[in-house]
Design a protein around this motif. Structure first.
Motif, PDB file in Angstrom:
ATOM      1  N   MET A   1       6.121  15.378  23.439  1.00 54.84           N
ATOM      2  CA  MET A   1       6.343  15.568  21.834  1.00 54.84           C
ATOM      3  C   MET A   1       6.159  14.307  21.364  1.00 54.84           C
ATOM      4  N   THR A   2       5.442  14.106  20.148  1.00 55.97           N
ATOM      5  CA  THR A   2       5.355  12.763  19.621  1.00 55.97           C
ATOM      6  C   THR A   2       6.528  12.793  18.622  1.00 55.97           C
ATOM      7  N   PRO A   3       7.442  11.512  18.684  1.00 57.65           N
ATOM      8  CA  PRO A   3       8.317  11.354  17.840  1.00 57.65           C
ATOM      9  C   PRO A   3       7.868  11.212  16.085  1.00 57.65           C
ATOM     10  N   PRO A   4       8.689  11.515  15.256  1.00 57.03           N
ATOM     11  CA  PRO A   4       8.052  11.691  13.932  1.00 57.03           C
ATOM     12  C   PRO A   4       8.089  10.055  13.517  1.00 57.03           C
ATOM     13  N   PRO A   5       7.061   9.676  12.482  1.00 60.15           N
ATOM     14  CA  PRO A   5       6.994   8.439  12.311  1.00 60.15           C
ATOM     15  C   PRO A   5       8.320   7.694  11.678  1.00 60.15           C
ATOM     16  N   LYS A   6       8.463   6.463  11.799  1.00 57.67           N
ATOM     17  CA  LYS A   6       9.476   5.947  11.309  1.00 57.67           C
ATOM     18  C   LYS A   6       9.326   5.816   9.684  1.00 57.67           C
ATOM     19  N   ALA A   7      10.612   6.080   9.034  1.00 56.56           N
ATOM     20  CA  ALA A   7      10.718   6.000   7.549  1.00 56.56           C
ATOM     21  C   ALA A   7      10.090   4.569   6.798  1.00 56.56           C
ATOM     22  N   THR A   8       9.429   4.724   6.087  1.00 58.62           N
ATOM     23  CA  THR A   8       8.713   3.489   5.409  1.00 58.62           C
ATOM     24  C   THR A   8       9.731   2.547   4.678  1.00 58.62           C
ATOM     25  N   LEU A   9       9.932   1.313   5.292  1.00 57.60           N
ATOM     26  CA  LEU A   9      10.795   0.319   4.436  1.00 57.60           C
ATOM     27  C   LEU A   9      10.232  -0.397   3.521  1.00 57.60           C
ATOM     28  N   TRP A  10      10.828  -0.127   2.296  1.00 56.91           N
ATOM     29  CA  TRP A  10      10.452  -1.010   1.054  1.00 56.91           C
ATOM     30  C   TRP A  10      11.061  -2.105   0.756  1.00 56.91           C
ATOM     31  N   ARG A  11      10.704  -3.171   0.360  1.00 56.50           N
ATOM     32  CA  ARG A  11      11.303  -4.209  -0.316  1.00 56.50           C
ATOM     33  C   ARG A  11      10.640  -4.569  -1.576  1.00 56.50           C
ATOM     34  N   LYS A  12      11.661  -5.254  -2.468  1.00 52.95           N
ATOM     35  CA  LYS A  12      11.088  -5.734  -3.692  1.00 52.95           C
ATOM     36  C   LYS A  12      10.409  -7.092  -3.702  1.00 52.95           C
ATOM     37  N   GLU A  26       7.231  -2.973  -5.241  1.00 52.39           N
ATOM     38  CA  GLU A  26       7.756  -2.937  -3.951  1.00 52.39           C
ATOM     39  C   GLU A  26       6.602  -3.032  -2.933  1.00 52.39           C
ATOM     40  N   ILE A  27       6.913  -3.638  -1.871  1.00 50.59           N
ATOM     41  CA  ILE A  27       6.238  -3.763  -0.805  1.00 50.59           C
ATOM     42  C   ILE A  27       6.528  -3.220   0.720  1.00 50.59           C
ATOM     43  N   SER A  28       5.611  -2.465   1.297  1.00 54.42           N
ATOM     44  CA  SER A  28       5.832  -2.091   2.735  1.00 54.42           C
ATOM     45  C   SER A  28       4.921  -2.723   3.524  1.00 54.42           C
ATOM     46  N   GLU A  29       5.568  -3.410   4.715  1.00 50.26           N
ATOM     47  CA  GLU A  29       4.545  -4.327   5.479  1.00 50.26           C
ATOM     48  C   GLU A  29       4.494  -3.286   7.022  1.00 50.26           C
ATOM     49  N   ARG A  30       3.326  -3.199   7.503  1.00 52.62           N
ATOM     50  CA  ARG A  30       3.353  -2.808   8.834  1.00 52.62           C
ATOM     51  C   ARG A  30       2.140  -3.745   9.397  1.00 52.62           C
ATOM     52  N   THR A  31       2.131  -3.328  10.883  1.00 53.21           N
ATOM     53  CA  THR A  31       1.208  -4.092  11.643  1.00 53.21           C
ATOM     54  C   THR A  31      -0.595  -4.206  10.906  1.00 53.21           C
ATOM     55  N   ALA A  32      -0.697  -2.986  10.515  1.00 55.30           N
ATOM     56  CA  ALA A  32      -2.132  -3.048  10.457  1.00 55.30           C
ATOM     57  C   ALA A  32      -2.558  -2.890   8.716  1.00 55.30           C
ATOM     58  N   HIS A  33      -1.367  -2.652   7.862  1.00 53.62           N
ATOM     59  CA  HIS A  33      -1.628  -2.527   6.563  1.00 53.62           C
ATOM     60  C   HIS A  33      -0.533  -3.036   5.612  1.00 53.62           C
ATOM     61  N   ILE A  34      -0.941  -3.136   4.535  1.00 58.06           N
ATOM     62  CA  ILE A  34       0.377  -3.210   3.500  1.00 58.06           C
ATOM     63  C   ILE A  34       0.040  -2.403   2.400  1.00 58.06           C
ATOM     64  N   SER A  35       1.388  -1.757   1.925  1.00 55.69           N
ATOM     65  CA  SER A  35       1.338  -0.690   0.955  1.00 55.69           C
ATOM     66  C   SER A  35       2.281  -1.428  -0.102  1.00 55.69           C
ATOM     67  N   THR A  41       8.812   4.166 -10.211  1.00 52.44           N
ATOM     68  CA  THR A  41       8.414   5.610  -9.960  1.00 52.44           C
ATOM     69  C   THR A  41       7.848   5.547  -8.203  1.00 52.44           C
ATOM     70  N   PRO A  42       9.099   5.626  -7.461  1.00 49.29           N
ATOM     71  CA  PRO A  42       8.717   5.511  -6.103  1.00 49.29           C
ATOM     72  C   PRO A  42       7.962   6.687  -5.493  1.00 49.29           C
ATOM     73  N   ALA A  43       7.873   7.832  -6.037  1.00 48.55           N
ATOM     74  CA  ALA A  43       7.336   9.093  -5.633  1.00 48.55           C
ATOM     75  C   ALA A  43       5.792   9.047  -6.216  1.00 48.55           C
ATOM     76  N   GLY A  44       5.520   8.175  -7.120  1.00 46.62           N
ATOM     77  CA  GLY A  44       4.164   7.758  -7.555  1.00 46.62           C
ATOM     78  C   GLY A  44       3.031   7.412  -6.645  1.00 46.62           C
ATOM     79  N   ALA A  45       2.239   6.716  -7.002  1.00 48.75           N
ATOM     80  CA  ALA A  45       0.786   6.299  -6.405  1.00 48.75           C
ATOM     81  C   ALA A  45       1.202   4.997  -5.752  1.00 48.75           C
ATOM     82  N   ILE A  46       0.685   5.036  -4.544  1.00 49.51           N
ATOM     83  CA  ILE A  46       0.773   3.981  -3.512  1.00 49.51           C
ATOM     84  C   ILE A  46      -0.567   3.476  -3.192  1.00 49.51           C
ATOM     85  N   LEU A  47      -0.639   2.034  -3.192  1.00 51.01           N
ATOM     86  CA  LEU A  47      -1.888   1.377  -2.899  1.00 51.01           C
ATOM     87  C   LEU A  47      -1.749   0.912  -1.535  1.00 51.01           C
ATOM     88  N   THR A  48      -2.665   0.906  -0.692  1.00 50.49           N
ATOM     89  CA  THR A  48      -2.562   0.449   0.916  1.00 50.49           C
ATOM     90  C   THR A  48      -3.778  -0.139   1.167  1.00 50.49           C
TER      91      THR A  48
END
Length: 76
Positions: A1-12, A26-35, A41-48
C-alpha cells in the motif's frame, strides 16, 4: 500500500508586506518544483513551477552587478 502524500508545508515570503497580513505570498518547496499561493486565499489558485525554471525567474529579478565601477554613471 502506498502511503498518502505528505501535507504541503507553506511558509510566508520574507518579502511579504505589512503586519496586517496584506500582500502575503506563501511558498512551498519540493525537490522537483516550487509552488506559490496567496496567503489570504489558501484554497485558491496555486502556481507551480519546476525548480530550475523558478530559480531562473528569481535570477532575472535580482539586480546585476555593474561590469565596471562607473558603468551606472554615464559620462557626458
Amino acid at each position: 500500500m502506498t502511503p498518502p502524500p505528505k501535507a504541503t508545508l507553506w511558509r510566508k515570503s520574507s518579502y511579504s508586506g505589512g503586519s496586517a497580513g496584506n500582500a502575503c505570498v506563501e511558498i512551498s518547496e519540493r525537490t522537483a518544483h516550487i509552488s506559490i499561493r496567496d496567503s489570504k486565499t489558501p484554497a485558491g489558485a496555486i502556481l507551480t513551477f519546476p525548480t530550475s525554471i523558478f530559480a531562473a525567474f528569481i535570477g532575472t529579478l535580482k539586480p546585476s552587478p555593474p561590469t565596471h565601477p562607473n558603468s551606472h554613471h554615464p559620462r557626458s
